[in-house]
Scaffold this motif. Structure first.
Motif, PDB file in Angstrom:
ATOM      1  N   HIS A 125       2.814  -0.199 -40.693  1.00  0.00           N
ATOM      2  CA  HIS A 125       2.416   0.921 -39.852  1.00  0.00           C
ATOM      3  C   HIS A 125       3.598   1.590 -39.173  1.00  0.00           C
ATOM      4  CE1 HIS A 125      -1.939  -0.707 -39.542  1.00  0.00           C
ATOM      5  NE2 HIS A 125      -1.786   0.105 -40.549  1.00  0.00           N
ATOM      6  N   ARG A 126       4.823   1.135 -39.459  1.00  0.00           N
ATOM      7  CA  ARG A 126       5.965   1.722 -38.779  1.00  0.00           C
ATOM      8  C   ARG A 126       6.437   2.984 -39.494  1.00  0.00           C
ATOM      9  NH1 ARG A 126       9.712  -2.765 -35.826  1.00  0.00           N
ATOM     10  NH2 ARG A 126       7.990  -4.085 -35.166  1.00  0.00           N
ATOM     11  N   PRO A 127       6.926   3.953 -38.738  1.00  0.00           N
ATOM     12  CA  PRO A 127       7.348   5.216 -39.371  1.00  0.00           C
ATOM     13  C   PRO A 127       8.755   5.106 -39.935  1.00  0.00           C
ATOM     14  CG  PRO A 127       7.632   5.360 -37.009  1.00  0.00           C
ATOM     15  CD  PRO A 127       7.086   3.985 -37.275  1.00  0.00           C
ATOM     16  N   VAL A 128       9.079   3.940 -40.480  1.00  0.00           N
ATOM     17  CA  VAL A 128      10.416   3.753 -41.047  1.00  0.00           C
ATOM     18  C   VAL A 128      10.257   3.274 -42.484  1.00  0.00           C
ATOM     19  CG1 VAL A 128      11.340   3.076 -38.824  1.00  0.00           C
ATOM     20  CG2 VAL A 128      10.619   1.326 -40.411  1.00  0.00           C
ATOM     21  N   LYS A 180      10.432   8.727 -40.461  1.00  0.00           N
ATOM     22  CA  LYS A 180      11.224   9.233 -39.346  1.00  0.00           C
ATOM     23  C   LYS A 180      12.626   8.630 -39.391  1.00  0.00           C
ATOM     24  CE  LYS A 180       7.323  10.024 -36.270  1.00  0.00           C
ATOM     25  NZ  LYS A 180       6.609   9.560 -35.075  1.00  0.00           N
ATOM     26  N   ASP A 232       6.860  -2.296 -46.309  1.00  0.00           N
ATOM     27  CA  ASP A 232       7.657  -1.218 -45.759  1.00  0.00           C
ATOM     28  C   ASP A 232       7.136   0.143 -46.228  1.00  0.00           C
ATOM     29  OD1 ASP A 232      10.206  -0.532 -44.335  1.00  0.00           O
ATOM     30  OD2 ASP A 232      10.564   0.457 -46.248  1.00  0.00           O
ATOM     31  N   GLY A 257       4.152   0.842 -46.670  1.00  0.00           N
ATOM     32  CA  GLY A 257       2.891   1.164 -46.026  1.00  0.00           C
ATOM     33  C   GLY A 257       1.694   0.332 -46.437  1.00  0.00           C
ATOM     34  N   MET A 283       0.737   5.349 -32.524  1.00  0.00           N
ATOM     35  CA  MET A 283       0.695   4.334 -33.575  1.00  0.00           C
ATOM     36  C   MET A 283      -0.705   3.735 -33.645  1.00  0.00           C
ATOM     37  SD  MET A 283       3.554   4.170 -34.878  1.00  0.00           S
ATOM     38  CE  MET A 283       4.639   5.507 -34.474  1.00  0.00           C
ATOM     39  N   PRO A 284      -1.107   3.244 -34.818  1.00  0.00           N
ATOM     40  CA  PRO A 284      -2.401   2.557 -34.890  1.00  0.00           C
ATOM     41  C   PRO A 284      -2.351   1.312 -34.015  1.00  0.00           C
ATOM     42  CG  PRO A 284      -1.500   3.008 -37.069  1.00  0.00           C
ATOM     43  CD  PRO A 284      -0.424   3.294 -36.080  1.00  0.00           C
TER      44      PRO A 284
END
Lengths: 368, 271, 311
Positions: free
Chosen positions: A78-81, A157, B172, B174, C17-18
Motif C-alpha cells: 500500500h506504499r506509494p513507493v 511518488k 512492492d 502493489g 493511505m488505506p
C-alpha cells in the motif's frame, strides 16, 4: 521538525536486529523530485534504511513520513513507493510484457490501454519489441531497465533503487548512470538510490547521505562532501586525501593559522577555525590540490620541497608520493599528465620536487 | 570444470564397482515381476513358463480392488494435505526470522529418523484412549505425520532456490500476500509442489507400519499383501500385485524426482 | 517494540493511505509472528500426532494390565522388569548389534559409490543420483518381501543353485537368521547412506585435492589425509540416518529374522498384539526411545567435535 518542502521525512528512526543496531537514530528529509543517494560500505545500514522506506523492514523506533503520511502501519503493497532490486527480481515465469504490467492488475484497465502503457514504457527504456522475451533471454543491462520500467509504470511518488548498477560491468555501468540521471529528470520522480560506489553517488545525486554504523555521517551535495568533508571518515571514504596532524595558532586576532606537520604555519580563513589556541586538529588536503613543479614556483605563498619516493602512472593523470620534511608518511600528489613534468617525473626516480597549494584547499577537521 | 584434470582421471575399478552396485541394488526387486509371470505356484527355479494367469486372478478379486481404492483415497488426501502444509511451513522456514526455528524444524523432521513403530503404537494408544475407532482416518493421520517431513524436505530447496526479493518485488508492485502467493510464489515452486504430491502419495500408498497398527476393518493395499503372505498358495498373485505396485511407484517417484530437481541444479549441470 | 508518538500529519497533502486493522498491523510488524502462524497447522498436527501420543505412551508405561482393562496406578514395575529380566536386555543388545552391523556394512559399501558419482560422473549426475535413490522410495514391505523370495527355503538362491547342480539340499541358514536381516537392512537403506556421503564429497573444494597432490601426496595418501576427513560429516550423518530407524524395524525381522533374528520392534508388536500387554509394549517403546535419544546425542556430540576439528 521538518522543512515544509520535505517529501520524505525520516524522523529519529532506529532498527534493531536483536541487540544489533542496524539503524541508529537517523533523521533526514528528502525533497520532492530529488535524486538522493545513501552511500556507505556494506553493512552501514543503507540497504536496511531503503527497505524500511519500502516497508520490508519495520521501524523499531521513530517514524517515516512519505508525502506527509506516517508509514509504519502501511504494508509494502500500500506504499506509494516502488523499488528496483539489487538482483532486479525479474519474474522468471513471466515474459517482459507481463513483468512490466505486473503491478497494473489492480487498476483493472482495458487490455488495449494496458498494452499501450507497456509499450510506452518499453520505448522509455529503449527496449521496444522486447515484450515477448523471457527473463532468462535478457542481459544484465536489459533486466535492469525492465526492473525500472516495471516500477515506473505505476507512477510511484518515490522510486527506491538498491545498488541497481552493481551487477553491471564498468562500461555499461557508466552508460546506465547517464541514462538513469536523464530518466529521473524526464519523469520527475523522487529517486532514493543506495550505493557503495562513491563515484557513482557523486555522478548521479543531488544530495548524498554518507552512512556508517547505522548513522548518517554527513548529508550534503556531492561538491560539499568532496570539498568540505566534516569528518575524517567522510573525507577518506570519498576520494583520496592526505591527513596532516596540526595545531591551531592564534595570535589574538580574528584570523588564525594552522601549523601542520611538514607544511609549516598556514593562515586559515576564520570560519574554518572555531577553536582555541593550541588545539590539536587534523588538516586534510586532496592530492590534486597540490601543484607539482620542478622548482619552487615564484608566485606561490605556500610551498615545500619533497623527495620523490614512488610514482604511479594512471593514464590521464599520475600519482606521486613525495617524502617531505617533518612528516613520516609520504604525501600523495595527483597531477594531470599534460606532458612535460608528469612524464619526466616518473622516469627521474630519486629526485626533488616542489609542491604548492592554496590555504583554501585545506580542510580543518577534529583531531582524533 | 574440465574432465581431464588430474583429480578426475578415469578409475576403471571404481567404475566397475558402481555398475555392480547398481545391479545389486535393483536385481532383488526384479525377481518379483520375474516370478509373477512364472507358470507355477512355487516361487523357485527353474522357471516353468510364461503366464498372465496371476494377473488375471487379481483382476477378478474383490478385496484387491477394495484395498486399492482404500490406499488411493488415503494417499490422495494425505498427499494434498501434507503438500499444502509443507508449502506453508517451507515458506515460513525460509522466509521468516523466528526464534527457535531450528528446534521446530527438527521436531517436524523427527519422523524421518525415529522408527515408525514408535509413532504407530503411540497413535494407537492415543486413539484407544480417546475411544476413536480405528479406520482409514486413523491410517490417514498416521500417514500425514509420516509424509509431512518429506513434503517439507522436498519443498525447502525450492524456496531456498528462489530469490526472496521476487516476493518483495510483488508486494512492492502493489500485491498483497495472497495475490503474491498465487502470482509469484506458487508458479515458482510449482515443480516442487508436483514432486511433493507424487512423493507423498507414493509414500502413503506404500506405507506399512503405521497402517499395521492403525488399520480398522478396511485394509490398505500393503496390509492386504501382508495378510496374504501367510498363505503360500497366494504367493504368485501377491507377486503379481507387488509387481504392479512396484512399477507404479517407480514411475511416480522417477517423475517426482525428475520434476523436483529440474531447474534446481540447472546452473551446475551440463545436461 | 516502542512506538514513539507522532504528530498527526494526515491533514497535509497527499491522498489518505488505506487504514489497516490492528491485527494486520501487528502481523506486518512482527515477522516472527507471521512465521509461527504459517507453521502453526503443521506444528499442530505434529503435536497431535507425535507429542501428545508420546506423553500418553509414557503414562501408559506406568500402568499395569488388568484383565481387558488397565490398572492406572502409577508404578515402575514394567521398567524394573525390563531392567532385571535378561530377555529384554538381550533383545535390545541384539537390535543394536544387528542395526550396527547393517549400518557399518551399508556405509562402507556405499562410500565408493557416492565417491564415484561425486568425482567421476560428469554428465547426467542427476540421473545417477535418482537411479541410486529410486528403490528407496518404493514399498519397503515389497523390498523386504523380495529378499524373502531370494533367501527362502525354496527361494531364488537355493533353487537356483540346486537346478544348476551345485547343491543337493537347500541351504537352511539363508532365511530366518540375523545375517538375512542384516543383508536386507543394508540393501534397503542404501539410499540413506549414499545421499549424505555424496553431498559431503561434492562439497569438498576440488582445489584442496589439487593442493594435496601438489604438496606431494599420492592418490591413496590424499584420500586418507584430505578426502576422507572432509567427508566424515557425511559418513556420520549416514550412520545416524540408518542406525536410528533400523533399531526399531519391524518388517525385516518379522519376515526374515525367525526366532534368532527377532528385534525389539517385534517384541513391541507382540505386546500390543497377541500378548496383549499394552503397558509393557509402551514401556519397551519408551526404553527404545531412550536409547535412541542417547545414541542420537552421542552422534551429535561426535559431529560437533568433528566440526570443531575441521574448522
Amino acid at each position: 521538525m521538518t522543512s515544509p518542502n520535505a517529501f520524505i521525512s525520516i524522523q529519529n528512526v532506529s532498527k534493531f536486529f536483536g541487540t544489533f543496531r542496524a539503524i541508529d537514530d537517523v533523521s533526514m528529509d528528502i525533497g520532492r523530485g530529488e535524486f538522493f543517494s545513501l552511500l556507505g560500505a556494506s553493512g552501514c545500514g543503507k540497504t536496511t534504511l531503503l527497505r524500511m522506506l519500502a516497508g520490508f523492514e519495520s521501524t523499531s523506533q521513530g517514524e517515516i513520513y512519505i508525502d506527509g503520511q506516517p508509514m509504519s502501519e502501511v504494508p509494502p503493497h500500500h506504499r506509494p513507493v516502488n523499488m528496483v532490486f539489487q538482483s532486479y527480481a525479474i519474474f522468471p515465469h513471466l515474459n517482459v510484457r507481463d513483468n512490466i504490467a505486473y503491478g497494473l492488475r489492480k487498476q483493472k484497465l482495458p487490455k488495449a490501454r494496458r498494452d499501450e502503457m507497456v509499450d510506452e514504457m518499453l520505448d522509455l527504456i529503449k527496449l521496444p519489441g522486447y515484450g515477448s522475451r523471457k527473463a532468462n533471454e535478457l542481459s544484465g543491462g536489459q533486466r535492469q531497465r525492465i526492473a525500472l520500467a516495471r516500477a515506473l509504470i505505476l507512477r510511484p511518488k518515490v522510486l527506491l533503487l538498491d545498488e541497481p548498477l552493481g551487477a553491471l560491468d564498468k562500461q555499461l555501468r557508466e552508460q546506465m548512470q547517464l541514462e538513469l540521471r536523464a530518466l529521473q529528470r524526464q519523469v520527475g520522480i523522487t529517486f532514493v538510490f543506495v550505493t557503495h560506489d562513491q563515484e557513482e553517488a557523486l555522478t548521479l545525486s543531488d544530495r548524498i547521505a554518507v552512512m556508517s554504523g547505522g548513522r548518517v555521517l554527513q548529508l550534503d551535495t556531492p561538491a560539499g562532501l568532496y570539498e568540505t568533508p566534516k569528518s575524517r571518515a567522510v573525507a577518506s571514504f570519498i576520494g583520496n586525501i592526505n591527513f596532516f596532524r596540526g595545531t591551531v595558532r592564534r595570535n589574538g586576532g580574528p584570523t588564525g593559522a594552522v601549523e601542520a606537520e611538514g607544511l609549516g604555519v598556514v593562515p586559515v580563513p576564520a570560519e574554518q577555525l572555531a577553536r582555541p589556541d593550541g588545539a590539536p586538529v587534523l588538516v586534510a588536503v586532496r592530492p590534486e590540490k597540490f601543484a607539482l613543479s620542478a622548482s619552487r614556483p615564484a608566485d606561490a605563498a605556500h610551498a615545500v620541497a619533497g623527495r620523490l619516493k614512488n610514482a604511479a602512472y594512471l593514464g590521464e593523470r599520475s600519482h606521486y608520493y613525495l617524502q617531505i620534511e617533518g612528516r613520516d608518511e609520504p604525501v600523495a600528489v595527483s597531477s594531470q599528465n599534460l606532458g612535460g613534468i608528469g612524464a619526466a617525473a616518473g622516469e627521474r626516480g630519486d629526485a626533488t620536487f616542489w609542491i604548492s597549494w592554496s590555504p583554501d584547499s585545506m580542510v580543518i577537521l577534529e583531531a582524533e | 570444470m574440465s574432465q581431464g584434470t588430474y583429480i578426475k582421471r578415469h578409475n576403471r575399478a571404481l567404475q566397475i564397482y558402481a555398475v555392480v552396485f547398481l545391479i545389486v541394488l535393483y536385481v532383488p526387486v526384479l525377481f518379483i515381476p520375474l516370478f509373477s509371470f512364472n507358470d507355477s505356484v512355487y516361487v523357485r527355479f527353474p522357471l516353468q513358463g510364461f503366464t498372465l494367469q496371476w494377473y488375471g486372478e487379481l483382476w477378478t478379486r474383490e478385496p484387491v480392488w477394495n484395498a486399492l481404492w482404500n490406499s488411493v483415497r488415503v494417499g490422495a488426501v494425505v498427499s494434498v494435505i501434507s503438500t499444502m502444509l509443507g508449502v506453508v511451513a517451507a515458506r515460513a522456514i525460509t522466509r521468516y526470522r523466528m526464534p527457535g526455528k531450528s528446534a521446530l524444524v527438527t521436531f517436524i523432521m523427527m519422523p524421518l529418523v525415529i522408527p515408525g513403530i514408535i509413532f504407530g503404537v503411540a497413535l494407537l494408544v492415543l486413539m484407544s484412549r480417546l475411544g476413536v475407532p480405528l479406520s482409514l482416518y486413523t491410517v490417514g493421520l498416521g500417514h500425514l505425520i509420516f509424509c509431512l517431513p518429506f513434503a517439507v524436505a522436498t519443498l525447502l530447496p525450492r524456496f531456498e532456490g528462489f530469490d526472496p526479493s521476487m516476493e518483495e518485488a510483488s508486494m512492492d508492485l502493489g500485491e498483497n500476500g495472497w495475490w503474491t502467493f498465487w502470482r509469484v510464489t506458487f508458479p515458482m515452486v510449482f515443480p516442487g509442489v508436483v514432486a511433493s504430491l507424487l512423493l507423498t502419495f507414493t509414500i502413503s500408498f506404500d506405507e506399512f507400519i503405521m497402517a499395521f497398527f492403525l488399520t480398522g476393518t478396511d485394509p490398505t493395499l500393503p496390509m492386504y499383501i501382508w495378510g496374504q503372505l501367510r498363505f503360500p498358495q497366494e504367493f504368485p498373485s501377491v507377486l503379481a500385485l507387488s509387481a504392479l505396485i512396484l512399477i507404479a511407484s517407480f514411475v511416480l517417484v522417477f517423475v517426482a524426482q525428475w520434476i523436483g530437481r529440474v531447474g534446481l541444479d540447472q546452473n551446475k549441470e551440463t545436461p | 517494540m516502542v512506538d514513539t508518538p507522532h504528530p498527526n500529519r494526515s491533514a497535509e497533502a497527499g491522498a489518505p493511505m488505506p487504514r489497516t486493522s490492528r491485527l494486520t498491523a501487528l502481523l506486518h510488524r512482527s515477522e516472527a509472528l507471521r512465521g509461527y502462524l504459517l507453521m502453526a497447522p503443521t506444528l499442530l498436527i505434529m503435536t497431535l500426532g507425535i507429542a501428545i501420543p508420546f506423553l500418553i505412551l509414557v503414562a501408559m508405561s506406568t500402568w499395569t494390565r488388568d484383565g481387558f482393562g488397565f490398572d492406572t496406578t502409577p508404578t515402575i514395575n514394567n521398567y524394573l522388569r525390563v531392567w532385571t529380566e535378561p530377555v529384554f536386555g538381550a533383545l535390545m543388545t541384539r537390535s543394536f548389534w544387528i542395526s550396527g552391523v547393517a549400518t557399518v556394512a551399508t556405509v562402507i559399501l556405499c562410500y565408493p559409490m557416492a565417491y564415484y558419482v561425486a568425482f567421476h560422473v560428469h554428465r547426467r549426475k542427476m540421473l545417477w543420483i535418482i537411479l541410486m535413490t529410486l528403490p528407496f522410495w518404493t514399498s519397503y514391505l515389497l523390498r523386504v518381501f523380495a529378499w524373502k523370495v531370494i533367501l527362502g527355503y525354496e527361494g531364488v538362491i537355493n533353487s537356483g543353485l540346486m537346478s544348476l547342480g551345485f547343491i543337493e539340499q537347500p541351504l537352511e541358514f539363508l532365511l530366518y537368521s540375523q545375517e538375512a536381516v542384516i543383508i536386507t537392512l543394508a540393501h534397503a537403506w542404501a539410499a540413506f547412506a549414499i545421499l549424505p556421503i555424496y553431498v559431503s564429497l561434492e562439497k569438498i573444494d576440488r582445489s584442496l585435492l589439487e593442493a594435496a597432490t601438489d604438496l606431494g601426496d599420492g592418490p591413496v595418501r590424499r584420500f586418507l589425509r584430505v578426502t576422507l576427513p572432509l567427508s566424515m560429516p557425511g559418513v556420520i550423518a549416514a550412520s545416524f540416518l540408518i542406525f536410528i530407524p533400523t533399531t526399531g524395524d519391524y518388517i525385516t525381522p518379522a519376515l526374515l529374522g525367525g526366532p534368532d533374528g527377532a528385534m525389539i520392534g517385534n517384541f513391541i508388536q507382540l505386546q500390543f498384539g497377541p500378548v496383549n500387554n499394552w503397558p509393557m509394549g509402551a514401556t519397551l517403546a519408551i526404553v527404545l526411545m531412550f536409547w535412541i535419544t542417547a545414541v542420537a546425542l552421542a552422534f551429535l556430540f561426535l559431529t560437533r567435535a568433528l566440526r570443531e576439528r575441521l574448522t
